[in-house]
Design a protein around this motif. Sequence first.
Motif, PDB file in Angstrom:
ATOM      1  N   UNK A 146       8.339  -5.672   4.085  1.00 42.57           N
ATOM      2  CA  UNK A 146       7.569  -4.593   3.466  1.00 42.57           C
ATOM      3  C   UNK A 146       6.776  -3.845   4.532  1.00 42.57           C
ATOM      4  N   UNK A 147       6.264  -4.605   5.506  1.00 37.30           N
ATOM      5  CA  UNK A 147       5.506  -3.976   6.590  1.00 37.30           C
ATOM      6  C   UNK A 147       6.389  -3.039   7.408  1.00 37.30           C
ATOM      7  N   UNK A 148       7.609  -3.502   7.719  1.00 41.46           N
ATOM      8  CA  UNK A 148       8.525  -2.675   8.486  1.00 41.46           C
ATOM      9  C   UNK A 148       8.919  -1.425   7.717  1.00 41.46           C
ATOM     10  N   UNK A 149       9.182  -1.600   6.386  1.00 47.27           N
ATOM     11  CA  UNK A 149       9.527  -0.427   5.584  1.00 47.27           C
ATOM     12  C   UNK A 149       8.387   0.575   5.583  1.00 47.27           C
ATOM     13  N   UNK A 150       7.171   0.064   5.560  1.00 41.77           N
ATOM     14  CA  UNK A 150       6.029   0.960   5.595  1.00 41.77           C
ATOM     15  C   UNK A 150       5.948   1.735   6.893  1.00 41.77           C
ATOM     16  N   UNK A 155       8.427   2.440   8.843  1.00 41.76           N
ATOM     17  CA  UNK A 155       9.531   3.395   8.884  1.00 41.76           C
ATOM     18  C   UNK A 155       9.186   4.664   8.116  1.00 41.76           C
ATOM     19  N   UNK A 156       8.652   4.490   6.930  1.00 45.75           N
ATOM     20  CA  UNK A 156       8.338   5.651   6.106  1.00 45.75           C
ATOM     21  C   UNK A 156       7.199   6.462   6.683  1.00 45.75           C
ATOM     22  N   UNK A 179      10.142   6.450  -0.576  1.00 46.81           N
ATOM     23  CA  UNK A 179       9.234   5.767   0.353  1.00 46.81           C
ATOM     24  C   UNK A 179       8.431   4.709  -0.400  1.00 46.81           C
ATOM     25  N   UNK A 180       7.939   3.681   0.298  1.00 44.34           N
ATOM     26  CA  UNK A 180       7.076   2.689  -0.352  1.00 44.34           C
ATOM     27  C   UNK A 180       5.829   3.343  -0.935  1.00 44.34           C
ATOM     28  N   UNK A 181       5.354   2.822  -2.016  1.00 41.23           N
ATOM     29  CA  UNK A 181       4.227   3.421  -2.734  1.00 41.23           C
ATOM     30  C   UNK A 181       2.966   3.499  -1.875  1.00 41.23           C
ATOM     31  N   UNK A 182       2.828   2.571  -0.925  1.00 41.61           N
ATOM     32  CA  UNK A 182       1.612   2.550  -0.115  1.00 41.61           C
ATOM     33  C   UNK A 182       1.591   3.612   0.983  1.00 41.61           C
ATOM     34  N   UNK A 183       2.702   4.330   1.182  1.00 43.28           N
ATOM     35  CA  UNK A 183       2.755   5.366   2.212  1.00 43.28           C
ATOM     36  C   UNK A 183       2.225   6.671   1.631  1.00 43.28           C
ATOM     37  N   UNK A 184       1.086   7.087   2.137  1.00 37.30           N
ATOM     38  CA  UNK A 184       0.427   8.277   1.604  1.00 37.30           C
ATOM     39  C   UNK A 184       1.081   9.551   2.134  1.00 37.30           C
TER      40      UNK A 184
END
Length: 237
Positions: free
Chosen positions: A32-36, A38-39, A131-136
Amino acid sequence: MGTTTDDEPRDLDPELATLLERAARPVTPVSAELRGELAAMTTALAADAERPVRRVRVPLVASLLAPLLVLGGAGAAFAAANIDWSSFWHNTTRWADWAEQPDAIVTYVLPGGGSCELRLGEVEFSPDPNRPAEIAVDERSAEATRAFFREGDVLAGIDLDAIIAESRTSDENFIENTDGSLTPFGYGTDAYDADVEFNDAVKQAVHVAVTKRLDGLGLPSAGLSWQSQEQCTGVAG
């Protein structure tokens, strides 16, 4: 080609053995950290199908997200001692419609005495819907970037020497030869062009400057992009 262990069969077809060996290599898990990460990364490279590819070794996160830096005719291959440096330049023969009235014009002198004019514009906000929800993201970043470009001196306060020094320690550049082997080029190798290095640094500096401005405004840069065109004189080719 990797070494053969005592546990591997000796009568495997060489090509099959190579494929099996590659398949067994460890792969970095996509957390999840890596996906974040990346996005969160953004790119503002101007896509142009006529420009050849420069192969760049970059960290895993960047290599998974961003396209390779494009600098010349696709699929070009050169010998180390005979690199056609003209393929690393993209001097437009005609400004695009948006570049006739760009948001910013950056001019600079190259180490070899040549000069360049870089035009910036077509700022867009197009975030990844997956994108992951946490990426603003914030659509105001596009207008803030346009305003920043239109202020005039985009690179004011940006240390180009520091950007060049950082790239020399973090980037490993390779060209693929006709036999499939890779040949290094760039600072510290037998194939080095200071003008190409400086020109790349200017474009990286634009990214740094935009990110710095948005950070100061409390705005994220995810989903932001822009285009560029350049004309350089006194360079190879």
